[in-house]
Each structure stands twice: as C-alpha cells, then as structure tokens.
Design an enzyme around this catalytic site. Structure first.
Site, PDB file in Angstrom:
ATOM      1  CG  ASP A  41      -2.123   0.948   1.262  1.00 23.48           C
ATOM      2  OD1 ASP A  41      -2.266   1.285  -0.436  1.00 23.48           O
ATOM      3  OD2 ASP A  41      -3.234   0.964   2.289  1.00 23.48           O
TER       4      ASP A  41
ATOM      5  N   GLY B 107      -0.054   5.314  -4.219  1.00 27.39           N
ATOM      6  CA  GLY B 107      -0.637   6.746  -4.608  1.00 27.39           C
ATOM      7  C   GLY B 107       0.344   7.978  -3.779  1.00 27.39           C
ATOM      8  NE  ARG B 108      -1.350   6.766   1.425  1.00 29.71           N
ATOM      9  CZ  ARG B 108      -1.559   6.014   2.242  1.00 29.71           C
ATOM     10  NH1 ARG B 108      -1.477   6.311   3.566  1.00 29.71           N
ATOM     11  NH2 ARG B 108      -1.881   4.365   1.769  1.00 29.71           N
TER      12      ARG B 108
ATOM     13  CG  HIS C  96      -0.223   1.923  -8.999  1.00 32.79           C
ATOM     14  ND1 HIS C  96      -0.396   1.982  -7.924  1.00 32.79           N
ATOM     15  CD2 HIS C  96      -1.343   2.942  -9.564  1.00 32.79           C
ATOM     16  CE1 HIS C  96      -1.925   2.036  -7.370  1.00 32.79           C
ATOM     17  NE2 HIS C  96      -1.984   3.052  -8.608  1.00 32.79           N
TER      18      HIS C  96
ATOM     19  CG  LEU D  12       8.987 -17.293  -3.945  1.00 31.26           C
ATOM     20  CD1 LEU D  12       9.207 -17.591  -2.424  1.00 31.26           C
ATOM     21  CD2 LEU D  12       9.819 -15.250  -4.707  1.00 31.26           C
TER      22      LEU D  12
ATOM     23  CB  SER E  49      -7.720  -4.056   3.241  1.00 30.63           C
ATOM     24  OG  SER E  49      -6.897  -2.261   3.585  1.00 30.63           O
TER      25      SER E  49
END
Ligand code: IPE
Ligand code: IPE
Ligand code: MG
Length: 261
Positions: free
Chosen positions: A35, A38-39, A52, A146, A211
């Site tokens: 997260d 955007g900021r 992004h 992985l 979330s």
C-alpha cells in the site's frame, strides 16, 4: 548487546542486518499488503500510476529477497475487489501494468524457479490480462523454489463465499456430509489450499487494517505495520521486518514463557 528496541537496527547497513537474521527462524510464508503507491506519487507531484510503476521494483526485490533467504512462499495483494471502485482511468492503467509485468517478467521468473499463481475473481480482469496470467501460471507450474501468489480482484470474504458454495454443492451431490465439514475441509476449498498459512503479514504505508485480505488464513499470523510507502519498501525494509518477526513469541494460545526464560 541485543536490544529490544528496533530503532538501533535502522542504523545498521543492509549486510549487517542480513547477518543478524537467524536462518533457522525465518517465516515459511510472507504475505504483503502493498500500500501507498498513490501517496508516493502524490508526494512527487506525479500521477498515481507512477507510484504503481515504481512499486513493481519493490515486488522484484521481494521476489529476489525471498529466493536469497530461502523463504518458500510470498503472497502479494496487488488489487482488491473493492479497488474496482476506483476511477476507471486508474483501474485500466493498473491492468495495463499487470500485463506489462507478466509479459516482461515471465522469462526471469522461470529462470529464478518461481511458480506464479493468481488468486481472486480473475474473470473480472480484462481478457488479455487474464490470458497473460493463465499463460504465466502454466509456464511456471513445474517450479517450486518460490511460490509467488498474486491476489488480483481478490476479496477475503468472497473467497470464503466461494468455498461455502463449493462445499454446499458437494453436500447436495451427496459427496459430503455436514459432519465432514471441519477446519481442514474448509481450508481445502480456499484459493490458497496449496499453501501454508502466512507466518508474517507486512502492510506498508502506515495503515493498520487488513482490508479484506486472507481473512481465514491470517488467524495466527504475525502482523507487521510500517509507515514506509510501498515503492520505498526494498530489501533493507524486508530485512527489518524479518528481524522484527524473529523477536516475536508465537504462542498460538499456549503459555511458552516458562520454557524460554
Ligand atoms: C496500493 O497503493 C496499490 C493498490 C491498492 C492497487 P494505493 O493505490 O492504495 O496507494 P495509496 O494508498 O492511495 O497511497
Ligand atoms: C489494499 O489497499 C489493497 C491492496 C494493497 C491491493 P487499499 O488502498 O485498497 O486499502 P484501503 O482502501 O486503504 O483499506
Ligand atoms: Mg491504499
């Protein structure tokens, strides 16, 4: 000289941090809510998509970091079902970026021995993104260094709804009795049925919520929240999260302190 305060660790070099890690106490499965893209962009007066795009570099570092340390499973939350409520300009750029990631990364993932899986309502994705996703899953299905799982158009509640529907269908078909339903049976119907539950969940950007991510699977996961924005979360930040994880005492409801003191 060991300290309970994690701040002195921030002064150490990346290599010193890596040396401090106990290789016998690493999580087997790390999950990440990526997260703050955007900021990160807004702070630089850039369009949100720039954040992004930069976040993809952090994904690459998490993949190489897990491979280097021998962590066998990494699950990343890339797009939630609720994220469809964002402006269409952002959701279509994100889908474009997903396609770009899958098309450019496929060869490298194969070279690295990474098995890629997608979880979520993939039928909501644009057809071309879905095709890339399914092709990459297929091309890496024989690999197991992985297990990289990307949650896309994902909702933890929807995952449980889908599991319940499948279970009810089995009951209706007479293949299953209600008494057969227990925790392990439900686990078998989840999108993540091939993976162990995450040992560590990391969420970046200072938000301290789940979330709608892996609601069933996180029951006993250690939670790590950091103010670092996702595009700035690189190998060093991963090492700090792992060191913090190694300080935790996982009790699973039991009493362990008498043993360790
Ligand atoms: C996380 O970054 C990526 C997605 C949810 C797709 P955000 O886009 O949520 O960034 P912030 O939280 O607005 O900074
Ligand atoms: C969670 O981030 C979803 C992903 C990281 C993909 P959001 O930015 O969508 O979460 P909220 O809205 O802050 O809870
Ligand atoms: Mg966000």
């Amino acid at each position: 000289m060991d300290t309970k305060d994690s701040s002195p660790l921030a002064q150490l070099s990346e290599e010193a941090l890596a040396i401090k890690l106990d290789p016998t106490l690493l999580p087997k499965h790390v999950a990440i809510i990526m997260d703050g893209n955007g900021r990160w962009a807004e702070l630089r007066r850039l369009p949100r998509i720039a954040g992004h795009r930069e976040g993809i570099k952090s994904v690459r570092e998490m993949v190489s970091g897990c491979l280097e340390l021998g962590i066998n499973a990494l699950t990343i939350y890339a797009f939630s079902q609720e994220n469809w409520n964002r402006p269409v300009q952002e959701t279509s750029s994100l889908m474009g970026l997903l396609e770009y990631y899958l098309s450019t990364e496929r060869t490298k993932l194969i070279e690295q021995g990474v098995r890629l899986r997608m979880i979520g309502r993939l039928d909501a994705l644009p057809a071309s993104a879905r095709r890339w996703a399914l092709a990459t899953e297929q091309d890496t299905s024989h690999l197991d260094k992985l297990h990289l799982t990307v949650a896309l158009s994902y909702s933890g509640r929807t995952e449980i709804v889908d599991a319940v529907r499948e279970l009810l269908q089995e009951v209706q078909d007479g293949k299953l009795q209600p008494d057969d339903v227990d925790e392990s049976r439900i686990q078998q119907y989840l999108y993540t049925h091939e993976l162990p539950d995450p040992d560590l969940l990391i969420r970046t950007s200072g938000e301290t919520r789940i979330s709608n991510f892996l609601l069933w699977q996180l029951a006993y996961t250690e939670l790590y929240f950091t103010p670092i924005l996702w595009p700035d979360f690189r190998r060093r930040e991963l090492l700090l999260a792992l060191l913090e994880y190694q300080r935790r005492e996982r009790r699973f409801g039991r009493v362990l302190s008498a043993v360790s003191s």
